[in-house]
Design an enzyme around this catalytic site. Structure first.
Site, PDB file in Angstrom:
ATOM      1  N   ALA A 210      49.622  44.361  31.691  1.00 14.89           N
ATOM      2  CA  ALA A 210      49.297  45.058  32.926  1.00 14.89           C
ATOM      3  C   ALA A 210      49.007  44.031  33.609  1.00 14.89           C
ATOM      4  O   ALA A 210      47.628  43.551  33.185  1.00 14.89           O
ATOM      5  CB  ALA A 210      49.302  46.587  32.259  1.00 14.89           C
ATOM      6  N   PRO A 211      49.018  44.359  34.936  1.00 13.58           N
ATOM      7  CA  PRO A 211      49.865  44.950  35.902  1.00 13.58           C
ATOM      8  C   PRO A 211      51.289  44.218  36.038  1.00 13.58           C
ATOM      9  O   PRO A 211      52.445  45.039  36.475  1.00 13.58           O
ATOM     10  CB  PRO A 211      49.427  45.202  36.711  1.00 13.58           C
ATOM     11  CG  PRO A 211      48.361  43.844  37.433  1.00 13.58           C
ATOM     12  CD  PRO A 211      48.313  44.066  35.814  1.00 13.58           C
ATOM     13  N   GLY A 212      51.403  43.290  35.472  1.00 16.64           N
ATOM     14  CA  GLY A 212      52.650  42.320  35.267  1.00 16.64           C
ATOM     15  C   GLY A 212      53.776  41.020  35.851  1.00 16.64           C
ATOM     16  O   GLY A 212      53.958  40.847  36.062  1.00 16.64           O
ATOM     17  N   GLY A 213      51.778  40.512  36.341  1.00 18.47           N
ATOM     18  CA  GLY A 213      51.926  39.771  36.827  1.00 18.47           C
ATOM     19  C   GLY A 213      52.941  38.081  36.038  1.00 18.47           C
ATOM     20  O   GLY A 213      53.605  37.439  36.340  1.00 18.47           O
ATOM     21  N   ASP A 229      51.428  46.256  26.408  1.00 19.80           N
ATOM     22  CA  ASP A 229      49.633  47.064  27.343  1.00 19.80           C
ATOM     23  C   ASP A 229      50.475  48.422  27.334  1.00 19.80           C
ATOM     24  O   ASP A 229      51.026  48.838  27.970  1.00 19.80           O
ATOM     25  CB  ASP A 229      50.307  46.916  28.724  1.00 19.80           C
ATOM     26  CG  ASP A 229      48.479  46.575  29.020  1.00 19.80           C
ATOM     27  OD1 ASP A 229      47.720  47.468  29.232  1.00 19.80           O
ATOM     28  OD2 ASP A 229      47.998  44.800  29.283  1.00 19.80           O
ATOM     29  N   ASP A 265      47.471  37.427  27.524  1.00 23.13           N
ATOM     30  CA  ASP A 265      46.524  37.315  28.603  1.00 23.13           C
ATOM     31  C   ASP A 265      45.857  39.049  28.260  1.00 23.13           C
ATOM     32  O   ASP A 265      45.009  39.193  29.025  1.00 23.13           O
ATOM     33  CB  ASP A 265      46.812  37.888  29.899  1.00 23.13           C
ATOM     34  CG  ASP A 265      46.584  37.380  31.146  1.00 23.13           C
ATOM     35  OD1 ASP A 265      44.555  36.877  31.524  1.00 23.13           O
ATOM     36  OD2 ASP A 265      46.211  38.018  32.144  1.00 23.13           O
ATOM     37  N   LYS A 294      39.784  35.071  27.208  1.00 18.11           N
ATOM     38  CA  LYS A 294      38.249  35.229  27.986  1.00 18.11           C
ATOM     39  C   LYS A 294      37.283  34.929  27.095  1.00 18.11           C
ATOM     40  O   LYS A 294      36.436  35.116  25.830  1.00 18.11           O
ATOM     41  CB  LYS A 294      38.357  36.250  28.328  1.00 18.11           C
ATOM     42  CG  LYS A 294      39.856  37.374  28.186  1.00 18.11           C
ATOM     43  CD  LYS A 294      40.488  36.714  30.155  1.00 18.11           C
ATOM     44  CE  LYS A 294      41.387  37.212  30.224  1.00 18.11           C
ATOM     45  NZ  LYS A 294      42.760  36.441  31.038  1.00 18.11           N
TER      46      LYS A 294
HETATM   47  C1  LIG Z   1      43.729  40.577  32.459  1.00 17.44           C
HETATM   48  S1  LIG Z   1      45.193  41.882  32.689  1.00 17.44           S
HETATM   49  C2  LIG Z   1      46.103  41.419  32.516  1.00 17.44           C
HETATM   50  C3  LIG Z   1      47.389  40.360  33.557  1.00 17.44           C
HETATM   51  C4  LIG Z   1      48.255  39.916  33.388  1.00 17.44           C
HETATM   52  N1  LIG Z   1      48.462  39.261  32.770  1.00 17.44           N
HETATM   53  C5  LIG Z   1      49.212  40.504  34.805  1.00 17.44           C
HETATM   54  O1  LIG Z   1      49.184  39.120  34.928  1.00 17.44           O
HETATM   55  O2  LIG Z   1      49.512  40.682  35.302  1.00 17.44           O
HETATM   56  C6  LIG Z   1      43.962  42.351  30.737  1.00 17.44           C
HETATM   57  C7  LIG Z   1      44.997  43.861  30.363  1.00 17.44           C
HETATM   58  O3  LIG Z   1      45.493  43.411  29.106  1.00 17.44           O
HETATM   59  C8  LIG Z   1      45.108  44.688  28.399  1.00 17.44           C
HETATM   60  N2  LIG Z   1      44.377  44.713  26.755  1.00 17.44           N
HETATM   61  C9  LIG Z   1      43.224  44.872  26.577  1.00 17.44           C
HETATM   62  N3  LIG Z   1      43.208  45.328  25.427  1.00 17.44           N
HETATM   63  C10 LIG Z   1      44.392  45.324  25.412  1.00 17.44           C
HETATM   64  C11 LIG Z   1      45.296  45.846  23.939  1.00 17.44           C
HETATM   65  N4  LIG Z   1      44.645  45.398  22.430  1.00 17.44           N
HETATM   66  N5  LIG Z   1      46.728  45.515  24.178  1.00 17.44           N
HETATM   67  C12 LIG Z   1      47.694  44.950  24.607  1.00 17.44           C
HETATM   68  N6  LIG Z   1      46.538  45.054  25.943  1.00 17.44           N
HETATM   69  C13 LIG Z   1      45.372  44.804  26.260  1.00 17.44           C
HETATM   70  C14 LIG Z   1      44.118  44.525  29.142  1.00 17.44           C
HETATM   71  O4  LIG Z   1      45.027  46.991  29.511  1.00 17.44           O
HETATM   72  C15 LIG Z   1      44.803  44.854  30.888  1.00 17.44           C
HETATM   73  O5  LIG Z   1      46.405  45.235  31.109  1.00 17.44           O
END
Ligand SMILES: C[S@@+](CC[C@H](N)C(=O)[O-])C[C@H]1O[C@@H](n2cnc3c(N)ncnc32)[C@H](O)[C@@H]1O
Length: 340
Positions: A210-213, A229, A265, A294
């Site tokens: 999320a949000p889905g890029g 997510d 991600d 990260k």
């Molecule tokens: C940097 S954002 C991802 C952006 C995404 N790649 C995009 O292109 O839109 C990080 C995401 O990691 C998710 N996240 C954190 N802990 C998580 C978990 N245990 N399982 C799945 N998603 C997780 C968060 O909800 C957040 O949406």
């Protein structure tokens, strides 16, 4: 950090990185026994190239000339002489860069002017204009580094060995208007560095989607995406027939069948993410991996070492690459594969 930018020494390697990450690059080179020296913002020098590509390096060249301050014409003459006397007959891709820092970036026009002046002094039949063809043409990247405090240097590296074909390793991706997040550019840059990418019909799992890029870029390539997510996806993705949203933690998710690609991600602790990716490798749940790890902590290299170890030794992932890409901030991008 030296108060003034230091000129690199001829015969040594010049590295550039994201500004602020010089200590991390320096440490990687020191651990590899490469006798590094901090030259200034975004610039580090070393004895030679280590076997393992430093994660925090954007690009590197062997220094062929360090130009004393002079008029643009004098500097262009000296740079052209150094380039013409390079051994071999490989074509040259001439580029220029400034360190990617506020001070360095003010020199962009100076670097461009020097590049143009050097170009007119080189035999045109040796110049290759299209950097994208540099590897297949066996070309050499010849780079002019224009740095603060009057430091100007010429570096060269074979395109096949180069860490990046973009000037100074700044691989700018076009921002797609329809893309829902900046994160999409990180994925585009990561895929750009691979020999092949996900295509029509491939099954991709996107952890932390999320949000889905990322999901959007994968769907645009014709792939089917399982987006994992707890957070919501953009509405147009949530209703897309090629996207299945699993609204739960990636740590509790198990795929119904193995995927072609695993993307990750997740904004989560790097060592726990590495354990999760290792589980996917061990269980043969995916063949290819692209993950953004990260690294918000101060001491990044010890954590990265453990991430590498976990992925390779515990996950069986092969061909591991770990790089801070141009679009990465406090993070690195990992790619790997595993034959099922
Ligand atoms: C940097 S954002 C991802 C952006 C995404 N790649 C995009 O292109 O839109 C990080 C995401 O990691 C998710 N996240 C954190 N802990 C998580 C978990 N245990 N399982 C799945 N998603 C997780 C968060 O909800 C957040 O949406």
């Amino acid at each position: 950090m030296p108060a003034q930018t230091q000129p690199p020494q001829v015969g040594r390697w010049l590295w550039t990185c994201r500004a602020g990450f010089e200590p991390h690059l320096f440490e990687e080179l020191a651990w590899a026994g490469m006798a590094p020296r901090l030259l200034g913002e975004a610039l580090v020098e070393s004895d030679s190239q280590p076997g393992l590509v430093p994660a925090f390096a954007r690009a590197a060249w062997r220094v062929v000339a360090s130009l004393p301050p002079g008029t643009p014409d004098v500097q262009a003459d000296a740079a052209a002489r150094a380039i013409v006397s390079l051994p071999g007959t490989a074509p040259w891709v001439l580029q220029s860069f400034t360190p990617d820092s506020p001070r360095g970036n003010t020199l962009a026009a100076v670097a461009e002017a020097l590049e143009a002046a050097v170009r007119t002094r080189l035999p045109s039949e040796r110049l290759l204009d299209d950097a994208a063809r540099a590897r297949e043409s066996g070309a050499r990247l010849v780079t002019l580094c224009v740095a603060p405090d009057g430091v100007t240097a010429v570096g060269a590296v074979s395109a096949r060995e180069a860490l990046s074909l973009a000037p100074g390793g700044r691989r700018r991706m076009r921002r797609e208007v329809e893309s829902p997040s900046r994160a999409a550019m990180k994925l585009e840059e990561a895929l750009d560095g691979l020999a092949f990418e996900p295509g029509r019909g491939d099954v991709c799992v996107d952890l932390g989607a999320a949000p889905g890029g990322w999901t959007q870029r994968l769907v645009a390539r014709g792939a089917k995406v399982v987006a994992v997510d707890p957070a919501k996806l953009m509405p147009e993705l949530a209703s897309n027939g090629r996207v299945k949203h699993i609204q739960e933690s990636a740590f509790s998710y198990a795929p119904e069948e193995p995927a072609d690609w695993l993307f990750c991600d997740m904004a989560w602790r790097p060592l726990e993410v590495a354990q999760l990716l290792a589980k996917w490798g061990r269980r043969g749940w995916a063949s290819h991996l692209v993950a953004n790890i990260k690294l918000p902590m101060k001491d990044k290299n010890p954590v990265l070492l453990r991430v590498r170890h976990t992925l390779v030794e515990e996950g069986g992932w092969e061909g591991l690459t770990v790089r801070q890409l141009y679009h990465d901030r406090d993070e690195v991008t990992v790619t790997a594969h595993r034959l099922r």
